[in-house]
Design a protein around this motif. Structure first.
Motif, short mmCIF file in Angstrom:
data_model
loop_
_atom_site.label_atom_id
_atom_site.label_comp_id
_atom_site.label_asym_id
_atom_site.label_seq_id
_atom_site.Cartn_x
_atom_site.Cartn_y
_atom_site.Cartn_z
N GLU A 225 22.00 -4.65 19.94
CA GLU A 225 22.59 -5.97 19.68
C GLU A 225 21.56 -6.92 19.05
OE1 GLU A 225 20.82 -6.16 23.73
OE2 GLU A 225 22.15 -4.75 22.70
N ASN A 226 20.28 -6.71 19.33
CA ASN A 226 19.24 -7.59 18.78
C ASN A 226 19.14 -7.47 17.26
OD1 ASN A 226 18.37 -8.65 21.30
ND2 ASN A 226 17.23 -6.79 21.70
N GLU B 216 17.82 2.92 23.17
CA GLU B 216 17.47 2.06 24.29
C GLU B 216 18.61 1.13 24.67
OE1 GLU B 216 12.71 1.74 24.09
OE2 GLU B 216 13.78 0.02 23.30
N ARG C 139 24.52 0.00 29.81
CA ARG C 139 24.70 -1.14 30.70
C ARG C 139 25.97 -1.03 31.51
NH1 ARG C 139 23.42 -4.75 25.72
NH2 ARG C 139 21.19 -4.53 25.65
N LEU D 27 16.66 1.53 18.44
CA LEU D 27 17.18 0.57 19.41
C LEU D 27 18.44 1.09 20.10
CD1 LEU D 27 16.74 -2.89 17.64
CD2 LEU D 27 15.27 -1.81 19.34
N SER E 292 19.83 -1.37 23.03
CA SER E 292 19.50 -2.78 22.76
C SER E 292 19.73 -3.09 21.28
CB SER E 292 18.05 -3.08 23.14
OG SER E 292 17.14 -2.25 22.43
N GLN F 117 28.23 -8.59 22.90
CA GLN F 117 26.90 -8.08 22.53
C GLN F 117 25.87 -9.21 22.69
OE1 GLN F 117 28.49 -5.94 18.70
NE2 GLN F 117 26.58 -4.95 19.26
N VAL G 67 22.84 -11.42 23.18
CA VAL G 67 21.39 -11.23 23.03
C VAL G 67 20.66 -12.05 24.08
CG1 VAL G 67 21.46 -10.67 20.58
CG2 VAL G 67 21.35 -13.07 21.29
N ASN G 68 19.41 -11.68 24.32
CA ASN G 68 18.63 -12.31 25.38
C ASN G 68 17.98 -13.60 24.87
OD1 ASN G 68 17.22 -12.85 27.70
ND2 ASN G 68 15.69 -11.26 27.38
N SER H 295 10.15 -4.18 21.20
CA SER H 295 10.75 -2.96 20.66
C SER H 295 9.94 -2.35 19.51
CB SER H 295 12.18 -3.24 20.20
OG SER H 295 12.96 -3.76 21.25
#
Length: 235
Positions: free
Chosen positions: A111-112, A107, A217, A104, A109, A149, A151-152, A188
């Motif tokens: 934080e997920n 990529e 980002r 992750l 990402s 951080q 998250v979506n 992912s």
């Protein structure tokens, strides 16, 4: 005649003064414009330099950490194959969780998975004061708007979580954690199973440094486009 001469002399003097004043103001305007242009150019140079430094920092950091893990991991191909049976089996295995976290990071990402881990640790809290402090920290780090951080999560999930932590319990993040879990499992995790990192493990091959998939980002296309458009100023 004398009167006429004096009159033209005064007119000439006035005209001369007006021209002088105009030239002075015009010259200052040019000078001011030139200074502003130099300041803008310097700001853009500094801005691009900072953006590139951030990008290089992320690239160097993630590449080196991936390489370090590759050198020291001792996961057997048989164990790695089990990670492909389900997302739960991957996360329940220490090396599997570590491998997925490093994937992750390539990529940008991570934080997920960090949010998911934080929720798991939060559920182990016992003291009421500890629950309150940890709930606030998790919310501010991962969920609130513009969190470092973030998250979506959809608006509804965020709203439920925000209300829940006003009087936090060990279940305050269950809805949000479940949502992030689903996102990782459906997105992912499927890419991880197709990655060189995972395939090398299942086949017992030496690990290779993982290539970055996306830019950081902090290095967005719009920001770079804005700087690039004025590159002629720097030359």
């Amino acid at each position: 005649m004398e009167t006429t001469l004096v009159f033209f002399s005064q007119l000439s003097m006035c005209e001369s003064k007006e021209k002088t004043f105009f030239k002075l103001v015009h010259g200052l305007g040019k000078e001011e414009t030139s200074k502003e242009a130099k300041i803008r150019a310097k700001e853009k140079r500094n801005r691009l330099s900072l953006l590139l430094q951030r990008h290089e920092f992320h690239e160097g950091t993630h590449s080196s950490t991936s390489g370090d893990w590759a050198k020291h991991t001792r996961v057997s191909p048989e164990e790695a194959v089990k990670w492909g049976e389900s997302f739960d089996k991957l996360l329940s295995h220490k090396d599997g969780l570590e491998a997925f976290t490093r994937f992750l990071k390539t990529e940008f990402s991570e934080e997920n998975i960090e949010f998911w881990i934080a929720c798991e640790e939060f559920k182990k809290s016992k003291e009421p004061q500890q629950i309150t402090l940890k709930a606030k920290a998790i919310y501010e780090k991962f969920i609130q708007n513009d969190a470092p951080q973030e998250v979506n999560l959809d608006f509804h999930t965020k709203e439920i979580t925000a209300k829940s932590i006003t009087q936090p319990t060990l279940q305050s993040f269950d809805v949000a954690q479940s949502r992030v879990y689903q996102l990782m499992e459906q997105d992912s995790y499927t890419r991880f199973l197709k990655s060189d990192m995972y395939l090398d493990l299942t086949e017992g091959r030496p690990q290779r440094p993982t290539n970055l998939r996306r830019r950081s980002r902090s290095f967005t296309y719009n920001e770079f486009q804005d700087v690039k458009s004025d590159v002629a100023i720097w030359l």
